[in-house]
Design a protein around this motif. Structure first.
Motif, PDB file in Angstrom:
ATOM      1  N   VAL B 438      82.373  24.785  59.862  1.00 26.15           N
ATOM      2  CA  VAL B 438      83.289  23.663  59.619  1.00 26.15           C
ATOM      3  C   VAL B 438      84.034  23.303  60.911  1.00 26.15           C
ATOM      4  O   VAL B 438      84.233  22.133  61.237  1.00 26.15           O
ATOM      5  CB  VAL B 438      84.285  24.004  58.483  1.00 26.15           C
ATOM      6  CG1 VAL B 438      85.279  22.870  58.285  1.00 26.15           C
ATOM      7  CG2 VAL B 438      83.544  24.280  57.186  1.00 26.15           C
ATOM      8  N   ASN B 439      84.385  24.337  61.679  1.00 22.12           N
ATOM      9  CA  ASN B 439      85.120  24.091  62.930  1.00 22.12           C
ATOM     10  C   ASN B 439      84.270  23.336  63.953  1.00 22.12           C
ATOM     11  O   ASN B 439      84.745  22.431  64.647  1.00 22.12           O
ATOM     12  CB  ASN B 439      85.597  25.437  63.505  1.00 22.12           C
ATOM     13  CG  ASN B 439      86.839  25.317  64.384  1.00 22.12           C
ATOM     14  OD1 ASN B 439      87.585  26.269  64.549  1.00 22.12           O
ATOM     15  ND2 ASN B 439      87.088  24.150  64.968  1.00 22.12           N
ATOM     16  N   HIS B 465      84.458   9.851  58.432  1.00 16.38           N
ATOM     17  CA  HIS B 465      83.601  11.032  58.499  1.00 16.38           C
ATOM     18  C   HIS B 465      84.421  12.306  58.308  1.00 16.38           C
ATOM     19  O   HIS B 465      84.007  13.236  57.609  1.00 16.38           O
ATOM     20  CB  HIS B 465      82.894  11.041  59.858  1.00 16.38           C
ATOM     21  CG  HIS B 465      81.682  11.911  59.903  1.00 16.38           C
ATOM     22  ND1 HIS B 465      80.534  11.649  59.188  1.00 16.38           N
ATOM     23  CD2 HIS B 465      81.437  13.064  60.579  1.00 16.38           C
ATOM     24  CE1 HIS B 465      79.643  12.606  59.420  1.00 16.38           C
ATOM     25  NE2 HIS B 465      80.167  13.475  60.265  1.00 16.38           N
ATOM     26  N   LEU B 466      85.591  12.336  58.932  1.00 13.44           N
ATOM     27  CA  LEU B 466      86.463  13.518  58.837  1.00 13.44           C
ATOM     28  C   LEU B 466      86.916  13.750  57.387  1.00 13.44           C
ATOM     29  O   LEU B 466      86.985  14.885  56.921  1.00 13.44           O
ATOM     30  CB  LEU B 466      87.670  13.341  59.764  1.00 13.44           C
ATOM     31  CG  LEU B 466      88.664  14.499  59.815  1.00 13.44           C
ATOM     32  CD1 LEU B 466      87.996  15.790  60.273  1.00 13.44           C
ATOM     33  CD2 LEU B 466      89.829  14.179  60.748  1.00 13.44           C
ATOM     34  N   LYS B 467      87.228  12.675  56.689  1.00 12.52           N
ATOM     35  CA  LYS B 467      87.648  12.818  55.276  1.00 12.52           C
ATOM     36  C   LYS B 467      86.499  13.395  54.433  1.00 12.52           C
ATOM     37  O   LYS B 467      86.735  14.189  53.518  1.00 12.52           O
ATOM     38  CB  LYS B 467      88.086  11.464  54.708  1.00 12.52           C
ATOM     39  CG  LYS B 467      89.478  11.041  55.192  1.00 12.52           C
ATOM     40  CD  LYS B 467      89.817   9.661  54.645  1.00 12.52           C
ATOM     41  CE  LYS B 467      91.033   9.066  55.295  1.00 12.52           C
ATOM     42  NZ  LYS B 467      92.293   9.476  54.727  1.00 12.52           N
ATOM     43  N   ARG B 468      85.269  12.990  54.761  1.00 12.76           N
ATOM     44  CA  ARG B 468      84.119  13.563  54.047  1.00 12.76           C
ATOM     45  C   ARG B 468      84.015  15.054  54.353  1.00 12.76           C
ATOM     46  O   ARG B 468      83.747  15.869  53.471  1.00 12.76           O
ATOM     47  CB  ARG B 468      82.827  12.855  54.465  1.00 12.76           C
ATOM     48  CG  ARG B 468      82.680  11.466  53.860  1.00 12.76           C
ATOM     49  CD  ARG B 468      81.446  10.750  54.422  1.00 12.76           C
ATOM     50  NE  ARG B 468      80.237  11.524  54.260  1.00 12.76           N
ATOM     51  CZ  ARG B 468      79.245  11.600  55.162  1.00 12.76           C
ATOM     52  NH1 ARG B 468      79.353  10.956  56.314  1.00 12.76           N
ATOM     53  NH2 ARG B 468      78.171  12.319  54.931  1.00 12.76           N
ATOM     54  N   LEU B 469      84.219  15.403  55.630  1.00 18.03           N
ATOM     55  CA  LEU B 469      84.158  16.818  56.018  1.00 18.03           C
ATOM     56  C   LEU B 469      85.227  17.613  55.266  1.00 18.03           C
ATOM     57  O   LEU B 469      84.976  18.712  54.770  1.00 18.03           O
ATOM     58  CB  LEU B 469      84.356  16.969  57.532  1.00 18.03           C
ATOM     59  CG  LEU B 469      84.441  18.416  58.025  1.00 18.03           C
ATOM     60  CD1 LEU B 469      83.107  19.144  57.883  1.00 18.03           C
ATOM     61  CD2 LEU B 469      84.898  18.484  59.484  1.00 18.03           C
ATOM     62  N   GLN B 471      86.650  17.005  52.389  1.00 12.12           N
ATOM     63  CA  GLN B 471      86.275  17.150  50.982  1.00 12.12           C
ATOM     64  C   GLN B 471      85.220  18.248  50.833  1.00 12.12           C
ATOM     65  O   GLN B 471      85.338  19.134  49.988  1.00 12.12           O
ATOM     66  CB  GLN B 471      85.742  15.797  50.472  1.00 12.12           C
ATOM     67  CG  GLN B 471      85.631  15.709  48.962  1.00 12.12           C
ATOM     68  CD  GLN B 471      86.961  16.001  48.279  1.00 12.12           C
ATOM     69  OE1 GLN B 471      88.019  15.611  48.766  1.00 12.12           O
ATOM     70  NE2 GLN B 471      86.910  16.736  47.173  1.00 12.12           N
ATOM     71  N   LYS B 472      84.204  18.173  51.701  1.00 10.07           N
ATOM     72  CA  LYS B 472      83.120  19.152  51.631  1.00 10.07           C
ATOM     73  C   LYS B 472      83.641  20.560  51.929  1.00 10.07           C
ATOM     74  O   LYS B 472      83.251  21.521  51.268  1.00 10.07           O
ATOM     75  CB  LYS B 472      82.015  18.768  52.624  1.00 10.07           C
ATOM     76  CG  LYS B 472      80.732  19.517  52.408  1.00 10.07           C
ATOM     77  CD  LYS B 472      79.528  18.749  52.911  1.00 10.07           C
ATOM     78  CE  LYS B 472      79.121  17.641  51.944  1.00 10.07           C
ATOM     79  NZ  LYS B 472      77.840  17.034  52.237  1.00 10.07           N
ATOM     80  N   GLU B 475      85.545  21.963  48.999  1.00  9.75           N
ATOM     81  CA  GLU B 475      84.662  22.277  47.867  1.00  9.75           C
ATOM     82  C   GLU B 475      83.753  23.464  48.122  1.00  9.75           C
ATOM     83  O   GLU B 475      83.272  24.085  47.186  1.00  9.75           O
ATOM     84  CB  GLU B 475      83.758  21.067  47.562  1.00  9.75           C
ATOM     85  CG  GLU B 475      84.463  19.952  46.836  1.00  9.75           C
ATOM     86  CD  GLU B 475      83.641  18.659  46.854  1.00  9.75           C
ATOM     87  OE1 GLU B 475      82.488  18.687  47.354  1.00  9.75           O
ATOM     88  OE2 GLU B 475      84.163  17.644  46.380  1.00  9.75           O
ATOM     89  N   SER B 476      83.488  23.761  49.423  1.00 11.80           N
ATOM     90  CA  SER B 476      82.404  24.721  49.624  1.00 11.80           C
ATOM     91  C   SER B 476      82.624  25.786  50.694  1.00 11.80           C
ATOM     92  O   SER B 476      81.792  26.679  50.833  1.00 11.80           O
ATOM     93  CB  SER B 476      81.122  23.944  49.958  1.00 11.80           C
ATOM     94  OG  SER B 476      81.304  23.185  51.146  1.00 11.80           O
ATOM     95  N   ILE B 477      83.731  25.728  51.458  1.00  5.80           N
ATOM     96  CA  ILE B 477      83.891  26.716  52.537  1.00  5.80           C
ATOM     97  C   ILE B 477      83.923  28.128  51.944  1.00  5.80           C
ATOM     98  O   ILE B 477      84.496  28.338  50.867  1.00  5.80           O
ATOM     99  CB  ILE B 477      85.151  26.416  53.389  1.00  5.80           C
ATOM    100  CG1 ILE B 477      85.112  27.166  54.721  1.00  5.80           C
ATOM    101  CG2 ILE B 477      86.438  26.733  52.626  1.00  5.80           C
ATOM    102  CD1 ILE B 477      86.165  26.689  55.725  1.00  5.80           C
TER     103      ILE B 477
END
Lengths: 71, 550
Positions: B438-439, B465-469, B471-472, B475-477
């Protein structure tokens, strides 16, 4: 990058694991040679080497991407 | 995860120089002071490896005119440290420095060189030398010992990541234990954020690596992220900062090197020195930190720090100070690889340090939230600043705490439940990206869309794009243990800061310093004495321009 511990010299006192600000030695136990759990998080601050009570029991290796450029 | 409760009058988040100084002062004034440190206070923070220069004014040395000293200082890199803070604050700081020097000396931090106060480095030949050389390698163990002697409780391996606040007053903070499966709730009458700057928002010199940075990989803007979420004001989040140092071994200490910055034809790149000068160094990169990058891009590089021609005594002097500046491993590397600095110029480069924003505070060190203070790099860069405002904030937080109490609100329990839910959710997630993945994604977005060049279209695209990151990531980290959980929360904090960098960059429709808007190339003089504020109102970011404090 990772600290290198000399098993024959390390007494398992736990000082390096306790003092490391990044907790590179996460999960280490007293009286055992420390575990280098997160070598890529070592920032080479030298706390472990400076604070280790046994000379040469621990040292740091400079990662090859960090070799100085000189002429 | 079980919950542990700790009560404090003054909670210092971060056991760096600012946090320890605040806690020492609070404790000696009778407050119950607690330091929560995500690493170990002995060596944590930007000053954890040491420091060899302390910005300080001594009338007997610099003369009675403090403003003349300040004027000189603001021509060096210190101008970035104090930008947008106002002259009153600068005067308060500088006037207090000698007191702290004497105090530190009495605590065992050697502030004298060969029996005298000695100023060198970060200086123009012929001008004031504003930085005192001091032996700071053991400053953190000494300050930690002093804090414990004064009765401060130091809680190591606890990362505070959110404040308990009603948006008007602060009541405490929530942390996670980075070793054991525990959440720590601090019920505190006042909170001091000494959480450091933000080091992993932009890429390091080594692609995909997080540890090759001049600061530390554990400095992730946690304080400003939690302050913002609690409703506090931040300022100038879009402004970028750079630093310069040896190529590929990213470290502070540029001014500890003695020599001349030269191009490949051995021509000095700056006008200040033509031979190695131990009292001044070569201050060229303080005038323009970007100069190494500019030389490279113009095909005029590389640029070297060239110590050839210096005396053995000067080399010994430099090698005496570099370890105090935290550069022992660098010296060991030079020794191991047989790099003799008397013969071999060392290449230097510009490092991207990330966002130069800060938490808004008044002259008492208090933020826009009652009882919440900010010190150290959350306020302004440098050991001198951290120690002076740590001390001042410790005093003011103690005074505030005397009249404050902590309500037993349902809101606090709701917040604890919410944060516990977040931590347990992350620990329970499987098959997702870890914090490093993620980083890396965050750094590439910041560098490509809000880096050296900015336009409205780039900023819009990057923010989307950052807002999508974000959210993802939420949800998943994944985090397999408490250590990785802490690192994950750090990345989420940095994503929050990244969003603010984008929003503030969009709103600053001008080019200023390293904020280069290709679509707004002019520097707008109407913004010369303004600070750019951002805060959260009804869960939305709101920005405004405000005159710089007097």
């Amino acid at each position: 990058m990772p600290p290198i511990i000399d098993d024959s010299k390390c007494t398992g006192c736990g000082v390096c694991a306790e003092h490391c600000p990044q907790d590179v030695f996460f999960g280490s136990e007293i009286k055992k040679t420390p575990v280098i759990a997160f070598p890529e998080e070592c920032w080479h601050c030298y706390a472990c080497v400076l604070d280790c009570p046994v000379p040469e029991a621990i040292r740091l290796r400079t990662p090859v991407p960090m070799m100085l450029s000189y002429r | 995860m079980e919950i542990e409760h700790i009560k404090a009058d003054v909670l210092c988040v971060g056991g760096g120089i600012g946090g320890l100084m605040a806690a020492i002062r609070a404790s000696e004034l009778g407050a119950k002071a607690v330091v929560a440190e995500k690493g170990n206070a002995l060596h944590s923070g930007k000053g954890g490896g040491g420091c060899d220069h302390y910005l300080s004014y001594i009338p007997e040395i610099h003369g009675p005119d403090m403003d003349a000293f300040i004027e000189e200082m603001l021509q060096t890199q210190q101008r970035h440290n104090f930008e947008g803070l106002g002259m009153n604050r600068i005067r308060v700081h500088i006037a207090k420095t000698f007191d702290i020097v004497k105090m530190w000396e009495s605590w065992g931090i050697p502030m004298k060189y060969r029996g005298e106060y000695h100023y060198a480095g970060h200086a123009f030949p012929g001008g004031f030398r504003c930085l005192m050389k001091y032996e700071g390698r053991n400053q953190k163990p000494i300050l930690t010992k002093k804090a414990l002697e004064k009765g401060v409780e130091i809680v190591n391996r606890v990362m505070v990541f959110d404040l308990v606040s009603d948006g008007n007053k602060v009541y405490g903070a929530i942390g996670l234990n980075t070793r054991d499966e525990k959440i720590v709730v601090f019920e505190a009458k006042s909170v001091i954020l000494g959480t450091g700057g933000i080091s992993r928002l932009y890429p390091s010199p080594t692609p995909g690596w997080f540890n090759n940075i001049a600061t530390r990989l554990s400095l992730t803007g946690d304080g400003r992220a939690m302050a913002y979420r609690a409703g506090a004001e931040l300022q100038n989040m879009e402004m970028r900062i750079q630093h310069a140092g040896p190529k590929y071994y990213a470290r502070f200490g540029q001014a500890t090197w003695i020599g001349v910055f030269r191009d490949p034809q051995d021509r000095p790149i700056g006008p200040f020195v033509t031979k190695p000068e131990r009292l001044y160094g070569d201050i060229t990169p303080e005038v323009n930190k970007n100069i190494f990058l500019e030389y490279a891009q113009a095909g005029k590089g590389p640029v070297y720090m060239d110590g050839r021609g210096m005396s053995q005594e000067d080399l010994d002097y430099m090698m005496y100070w570099l370890p105090h500046e935290g550069n022992t491993p660098l010296i060991e590397h030079m020794k191991a690889d047989g790099i003799d600095y008397l013969k071999h110029p060392v290449e230097f480069m510009t490092y991207d340090q990330g966002s130069g924003g800060r938490i808004v505070t008044n002259e008492e060190g208090e933020t826009s939230i009652n009882g919440l203070y900010a010190v150290g790099d959350e306020l302004a860069n440098g050991v001198s600043n951290a120690s002076v405002f740590g001390w001042i904030s410790g005093e003011n937080a103690t005074l505030y705490a005397k009249g404050a109490n902590i309500p037993d609100g349902k809101e606090i329990q709701d917040l604890i439940d919410e944060k516990k839910g977040l931590l347990e959710k992350i620990r329970g997630q499987k098959n997702g990206p870890d914090w490093k993945e993620v980083n890396v994604a965050l750094q590439q977005i910041m560098s490509d869309y809000s880096g050296a060049l900015r336009t409205e279209a780039l900023l819009d695209t990057g923010l989307f794009h950052l807002k999508r990151l974000k959210q993802k990531a939420l949800e998943s980290i994944i985090a397999g243990n408490q250590h990785e959980l802490g690192r994950s929360i750090e990345v989420l904090n940095m994503i929050d800061i990244g969003e603010l960098v984008f929003i503030c960059s969009k709103e600053r429709k001008e080019t200023r310093g390293l904020h280069i808007r290709r679509d707004y190339p002019l520097t707008n003089p109407r913004l010369n004495n303004k600070v750019h504020i951002i805060k959260e109102v009804d869960h939305r970011p709101v920005t405004e321009w405000r005159p710089t404090q007097k």
